[in-house]
Design a protein around this motif. Structure first.
Motif, mmCIF file in Angstrom:
data_model
loop_
_atom_site.group_PDB
_atom_site.id
_atom_site.type_symbol
_atom_site.label_atom_id
_atom_site.label_comp_id
_atom_site.label_asym_id
_atom_site.label_seq_id
_atom_site.Cartn_x
_atom_site.Cartn_y
_atom_site.Cartn_z
ATOM 1 N N ILE A 141 -6.255 2.722 -62.385
ATOM 2 C CA ILE A 141 -6.960 3.955 -62.042
ATOM 3 C C ILE A 141 -6.591 4.371 -60.623
ATOM 4 C CG2 ILE A 141 -9.200 5.079 -61.792
ATOM 5 C CD1 ILE A 141 -8.453 4.254 -64.671
ATOM 6 N N PHE A 142 -5.977 5.559 -60.511
ATOM 7 C CA PHE A 142 -5.624 6.122 -59.209
ATOM 8 C C PHE A 142 -6.668 7.158 -58.800
ATOM 9 C CE2 PHE A 142 -1.621 4.557 -60.821
ATOM 10 C CZ PHE A 142 -0.974 4.080 -59.692
ATOM 11 N N SER A 143 -7.004 7.185 -57.531
ATOM 12 C CA SER A 143 -7.888 8.236 -57.036
ATOM 13 C C SER A 143 -7.790 8.271 -55.515
ATOM 14 C CB SER A 143 -9.335 8.004 -57.502
ATOM 15 O OG SER A 143 -10.047 9.235 -57.486
ATOM 16 N N GLY A 144 -8.639 9.106 -54.885
ATOM 17 C CA GLY A 144 -8.479 9.361 -53.462
ATOM 18 C C GLY A 144 -9.540 8.812 -52.547
ATOM 19 N N LEU A 145 -10.410 7.926 -53.056
ATOM 20 C CA LEU A 145 -11.446 7.257 -52.261
ATOM 21 C C LEU A 145 -12.514 8.205 -51.712
ATOM 22 C CD1 LEU A 145 -11.911 4.220 -51.533
ATOM 23 C CD2 LEU A 145 -11.041 4.737 -49.267
ATOM 24 N N ALA A 146 -12.506 9.458 -52.140
ATOM 25 C CA ALA A 146 -13.532 10.394 -51.684
ATOM 26 C C ALA A 146 -14.864 10.065 -52.346
ATOM 27 C CB ALA A 146 -13.122 11.827 -52.016
ATOM 28 N N GLU A 147 -15.932 10.616 -51.817
ATOM 29 C CA GLU A 147 -17.241 10.442 -52.436
ATOM 30 C C GLU A 147 -17.268 11.200 -53.765
ATOM 31 O OE1 GLU A 147 -19.841 11.911 -49.412
ATOM 32 O OE2 GLU A 147 -19.994 9.964 -48.408
ATOM 33 N N GLY A 148 -18.206 10.867 -54.629
ATOM 34 C CA GLY A 148 -18.345 11.584 -55.893
ATOM 35 C C GLY A 148 -17.448 11.038 -56.976
ATOM 36 N N CYS A 149 -16.645 11.900 -57.568
ATOM 37 C CA CYS A 149 -15.821 11.527 -58.726
ATOM 38 C C CYS A 149 -14.789 10.448 -58.403
ATOM 39 C CB CYS A 149 -15.125 12.762 -59.292
ATOM 40 S SG CYS A 149 -16.255 13.969 -60.039
ATOM 41 N N ASP A 150 -14.167 10.539 -57.231
ATOM 42 C CA ASP A 150 -13.181 9.520 -56.864
ATOM 43 C C ASP A 150 -13.837 8.140 -56.809
ATOM 44 O OD1 ASP A 150 -11.649 11.771 -56.506
ATOM 45 O OD2 ASP A 150 -10.881 11.188 -54.546
ATOM 46 N N THR A 151 -15.000 8.086 -56.186
ATOM 47 C CA THR A 151 -15.713 6.818 -56.039
ATOM 48 C C THR A 151 -16.004 6.170 -57.379
ATOM 49 O OG1 THR A 151 -16.729 7.435 -53.922
ATOM 50 C CG2 THR A 151 -17.863 5.760 -55.226
ATOM 51 N N VAL A 152 -16.520 6.945 -58.335
ATOM 52 C CA VAL A 152 -16.874 6.341 -59.624
ATOM 53 C C VAL A 152 -15.629 5.948 -60.412
ATOM 54 C CG1 VAL A 152 -19.091 7.533 -59.739
ATOM 55 C CG2 VAL A 152 -17.095 8.571 -60.841
ATOM 56 N N GLY A 153 -14.520 6.652 -60.180
ATOM 57 C CA GLY A 153 -13.271 6.258 -60.819
ATOM 58 C C GLY A 153 -12.863 4.865 -60.379
ATOM 59 N N HIS A 154 -12.874 4.643 -59.072
ATOM 60 C CA HIS A 154 -12.546 3.313 -58.539
ATOM 61 C C HIS A 154 -13.550 2.267 -59.030
ATOM 62 C CE1 HIS A 154 -9.451 4.896 -55.952
ATOM 63 N NE2 HIS A 154 -10.295 5.625 -55.230
ATOM 64 N N GLN A 155 -14.827 2.605 -58.963
ATOM 65 C CA GLN A 155 -15.860 1.647 -59.341
ATOM 66 C C GLN A 155 -15.774 1.259 -60.811
ATOM 67 O OE1 GLN A 155 -19.281 3.917 -58.035
ATOM 68 N NE2 GLN A 155 -19.479 2.735 -56.145
ATOM 69 N N GLY A 156 -15.464 2.229 -61.665
ATOM 70 C CA GLY A 156 -15.359 1.942 -63.090
ATOM 71 C C GLY A 156 -14.293 0.904 -63.375
ATOM 72 N N ALA A 157 -13.157 1.025 -62.704
ATOM 73 C CA ALA A 157 -12.086 0.039 -62.885
ATOM 74 C C ALA A 157 -12.529 -1.336 -62.394
ATOM 75 C CB ALA A 157 -10.829 0.491 -62.146
ATOM 76 N N LEU A 158 -13.182 -1.371 -61.247
ATOM 77 C CA LEU A 158 -13.624 -2.646 -60.684
ATOM 78 C C LEU A 158 -14.706 -3.299 -61.545
ATOM 79 C CD1 LEU A 158 -13.817 -1.612 -56.907
ATOM 80 C CD2 LEU A 158 -12.044 -2.997 -58.009
ATOM 81 N N ASP A 159 -15.520 -2.492 -62.205
ATOM 82 C CA ASP A 159 -16.601 -3.023 -63.043
ATOM 83 C C ASP A 159 -16.090 -3.975 -64.119
ATOM 84 O OD1 ASP A 159 -18.516 -1.578 -61.667
ATOM 85 O OD2 ASP A 159 -18.634 0.045 -63.134
ATOM 86 N N VAL A 160 -14.873 -3.705 -64.609
ATOM 87 C CA VAL A 160 -14.345 -4.494 -65.733
ATOM 88 C C VAL A 160 -13.158 -5.362 -65.312
ATOM 89 C CG1 VAL A 160 -15.147 -2.850 -67.465
ATOM 90 C CG2 VAL A 160 -12.877 -2.539 -66.446
ATOM 91 N N GLY A 161 -13.005 -5.559 -64.009
ATOM 92 C CA GLY A 161 -11.924 -6.409 -63.524
ATOM 93 C C GLY A 161 -10.561 -5.747 -63.586
ATOM 94 N N GLY A 162 -10.543 -4.412 -63.676
ATOM 95 C CA GLY A 162 -9.271 -3.684 -63.724
ATOM 96 C C GLY A 162 -8.721 -3.428 -62.339
#
Length: 258
Positions: A141-162
């Protein structure tokens, strides 16, 4: 060293540097290893050539950057340490990528999960779940570390060990926004990475955020827009994705959220 040196020379931009390397490759010329060798090659490839004294200053600055990166465990990807092929094929590819963390995720299949900083509760919840599902299927999962949508994109991957990659609009030395410092640390600790095309210490500008957007799509096979205003910064990434031939998907919202 050569690319970093040229990046610091006033009046020499990314296109000029890319053209310089193209001419050097076409001539099968040897890589310049000293300031004097670089100056000699530049006189054959550029119309306006900085003096050896000017080049020496920037050469030493480049060596300082390389030393700092080695000290801070920042990998520099470039010509001698190959960039991902995916991003090399886009218009205006990066000259260098500075990477904190594992470089491996940059070379696996990826999807950019992006959107507004002012995401709705539904957008955050659904986006995090979507990113988790994609990560479980082997997508980075690529994203820009911004608050909001970027944050949840990163978090979603981390939630499952991705694996997830955060692309920055500034050089290393600080994290923007500061509220995501902890997330940035977690991304690196869990096998992902932070990426910038700018040397450490380079501040963010309005233009650098747009340039960051082209890398979000450029490093990915596709992008998914969770939520955005029609004039939001996310639309820059959508435009780059269209130009780069990337797939574009959106989050489908139930009627009560529209």
């Amino acid at each position: 060293t050569v690319t970093l040196c040229l990046m610091k020379v006033k009046g020499i931009g990314p296109k000029t540097i890319a053209d310089f390397w193209a001419k050097l490759d076409a001539a099968s010329a040897q890589l310049p290893n000293t300031v004097e060798e670089l100056h000699e090659v530049l006189t054959k490839t550029l119309k306006k050539v900085p003096s050896i004294a000017q080049l020496s200053i920037h050469w030493n600055e480049a060596l300082e950057v390389i030393g700092l990166c080695q000290k801070e465990s920042i990998t520099i990807l470039g010509r001698t340490n190959a960039l991902p092929a995916q991003v090399c094929r886009i218009k205006n590819p990066p000259l260098l990528l500075f990477v904190e963390g594992s470089t491996a995720p940059l070379f696996q299949k990826g999807i950019a999960v992006i959107g507004t900083r002012e995401a709705t509760d539904y957008g955050k919840k659904a986006g995090r779940k979507m990113a988790a599902t994609l990560a479980e299927s082997g997508w980075c999962i690529f994203s820009g570390l911004a608050e909001g949508c970027d944050t949840v994109g990163h978090q979603g991957a981390l939630d499952v060990g991705g694996k997830t990659v955060a692309i920055l609009a500034h050089g290393f030395g600080k994290i923007y926004p500061a509220s995501n410092k902890g997330l940035a640390v977690e991304i690196v600790e869990k096998g992902g990475c932070l990426v910038s095309e700018y040397p450490p210490g380079t501040p963010a500008t309005r233009g650098s955020f747009v340039q960051r957007d082209r890398l979000q799509s450029g490093l990915s096979q596709a992008i998914i827009v969770l939520e955005t205003d029609v004039k939001g910064g996310t639309m820059h990434t959508v435009g780059f994705a269209e130009e780069q031939g990337r797939g574009i998907g959106t989050l489908s919202h139930p009627k009560q959220y529209l």
